[in-house]
Design a protein around this motif. Structure first.
Motif, PDB file in Angstrom:
ATOM      1  N   ASP A  67      71.606  97.290 105.036  1.00 46.70           N
ATOM      2  CA  ASP A  67      72.573  97.382 103.930  1.00 46.70           C
ATOM      3  C   ASP A  67      72.081  96.686 102.652  1.00 46.70           C
ATOM      4  OD1 ASP A  67      74.155  98.995 105.464  1.00 46.70           O
ATOM      5  OD2 ASP A  67      75.942  97.736 105.388  1.00 46.70           O
ATOM      6  N   ASP A 108      73.234  92.597 104.812  1.00 46.84           N
ATOM      7  CA  ASP A 108      74.299  93.059 103.908  1.00 46.84           C
ATOM      8  C   ASP A 108      74.216  92.471 102.500  1.00 46.84           C
ATOM      9  OD1 ASP A 108      76.409  94.684 105.711  1.00 46.84           O
ATOM     10  OD2 ASP A 108      75.459  93.109 106.882  1.00 46.84           O
ATOM     11  N   HIS A 141      72.091  95.974 112.962  1.00 53.29           N
ATOM     12  CA  HIS A 141      72.957  95.936 111.781  1.00 53.29           C
ATOM     13  C   HIS A 141      74.437  95.921 112.158  1.00 53.29           C
ATOM     14  CE1 HIS A 141      74.712  96.529 107.902  1.00 53.29           C
ATOM     15  NE2 HIS A 141      75.375  97.553 108.377  1.00 53.29           N
ATOM     16  N   ASN A 172      73.906 101.084 108.007  1.00 55.02           N
ATOM     17  CA  ASN A 172      74.572 102.368 107.759  1.00 55.02           C
ATOM     18  C   ASN A 172      74.490 102.771 106.284  1.00 55.02           C
ATOM     19  OD1 ASN A 172      76.418 100.125 107.509  1.00 55.02           O
ATOM     20  ND2 ASN A 172      78.053 101.614 107.163  1.00 55.02           N
ATOM     21  N   HIS A 173      74.386 101.798 105.383  1.00 57.09           N
ATOM     22  CA  HIS A 173      74.307 102.174 103.968  1.00 57.09           C
ATOM     23  C   HIS A 173      72.921 102.690 103.567  1.00 57.09           C
ATOM     24  CE1 HIS A 173      78.300 101.294 102.320  1.00 57.09           C
ATOM     25  NE2 HIS A 173      78.378 100.531 103.400  1.00 57.09           N
ATOM     26  N   HIS A 175      77.147  93.741 108.903  1.00 59.72           N
ATOM     27  CA  HIS A 175      78.029  94.915 108.849  1.00 59.72           C
ATOM     28  C   HIS A 175      79.514  94.601 108.724  1.00 59.72           C
ATOM     29  CE1 HIS A 175      79.097  99.098 109.352  1.00 59.72           C
ATOM     30  NE2 HIS A 175      79.646  98.930 110.534  1.00 59.72           N
TER      31      HIS A 175
HETATM   32 MN   LIG Z   1      77.061  98.077 107.160  1.00 58.66          MN
END
Ligand SMILES: [Mn+2]
Length: 264
Positions: A45, A9, A145, A78-79, A215
């Motif tokens: 991320d 992240d 993640h 997810n990003h 995350h």
């Molecule tokens: Mn994330």
């Protein structure tokens, strides 16, 4: 013995990453790889919320070239899905049963998407990102993640999950992509009374003695401001280690050394 590290992240803050890697002794004063045979995992991320996701990506790819083969690996967050989905589908609406209008552009804008990252991201970088895995196992640690059990929707082993997700990421179906984004955006599966049992089931199915994830910002879980956070958080009966320091929200970029865990 090989030392194993994880960081997650970074969210567009390469300056926090470079300082943290230097402090951990993994890079030298010029930011070049100095970790010798250490292994370093990025748990996703790189993009969004902070200003320079591209800077993070390019710095990490440079380090990968300097380090021995396989010493540095990256898992998707997810990003990454959001940034790649934005690039691929932009404001195309996602068909669904509800009444709200869904598109990657809307979610990207709501979740800190940066125009500059979209403008600078190259085809070569896109192709590289699309080939990153979702999960890995190292030194007894199951690395991921998101703090979600939804990964097992893709399969019942790390290899099966990575293969199925990779196939989906190479499709042009917006509904398939949206489902990847939705799965990876869920969180908090290992918190609360039922958390340890979910973690135990994940570890039984996929291997490892402890889950390591990013995350979800550790400081939120502790109820403190991210600027006061200094360490990752071991929770869920010691089965789960959260390492997201909240770099975009005033917190540190935690470069965490993972202790060697062995099966009992
Ligand atoms: Mn994330």
């Amino acid at each position: 013995m090989t030392r194993v590290f994880a960081v997650s992240d970074i969210h567009g803050h390469p300056e926090k990453l470079t300082a943290a890697l230097r402090d951990a002794g993994l890079t030298d004063a010029d930011g070049n790889w100095a970790g010798e045979d250490a292994r370093l995992w990025f748990l996703g991320d790189f993009f969004d919320r902070g200003p320079d996701g591209i800077g993070v990506l390019r710095y990490v790819r440079g380090l990968i070239e300097q380090a021995p083969d396989g010493a540095i690996e990256m898992l998707l967050g997810n990003h990454e899905i959001l940034a790649l989905g934005m690039r691929k589908f932009d404001d195309t609406f996602v068909p669904h049963d509800g009444i709200t209008l869904r598109s990657f552009e809307r979610s990207w804008a709501l979740n800190g998407g940066q125009d500059r990252d979209q403008e600078l991201l190259t085809d070569d970088e896109t192709d590289w990102l699309l080939d990153r895995p979702m999960l890995a196992l190292d030194a007894g640690h199951l690395l991921m993640h998101s703090d979600t059990a939804e990964y097992i929707e893709w399969g019942d082993s790390i290899d099966a999950i990575n293969a199925a997700a990779s196939t989906e990421l190479h499709s042009d179906d917006i509904e398939v992509w949206w489902e990847i984004w939705r799965r990876m955006t869920s969180r908090y599966a290992f918190r609360g009374d039922g958390g340890p049992e979910i973690a135990r089931i994940m570890l039984q199915h996929l291997g490892g003695q402890r889950i390591v994830h990013g995350h979800s910002i550790v400081a939120d879980q502790l109820g403190i401001d991210p600027q006061y956070l200094t360490d990752p958080l071991l929770y869920a009966d010691g089965l789960v280690l959260g390492i997201d320091g909240g770099a975009f929200d005033g917190g540190p970029c935690l470069v965490v050394e993972l202790e060697e865990l062995t099966a009992e």
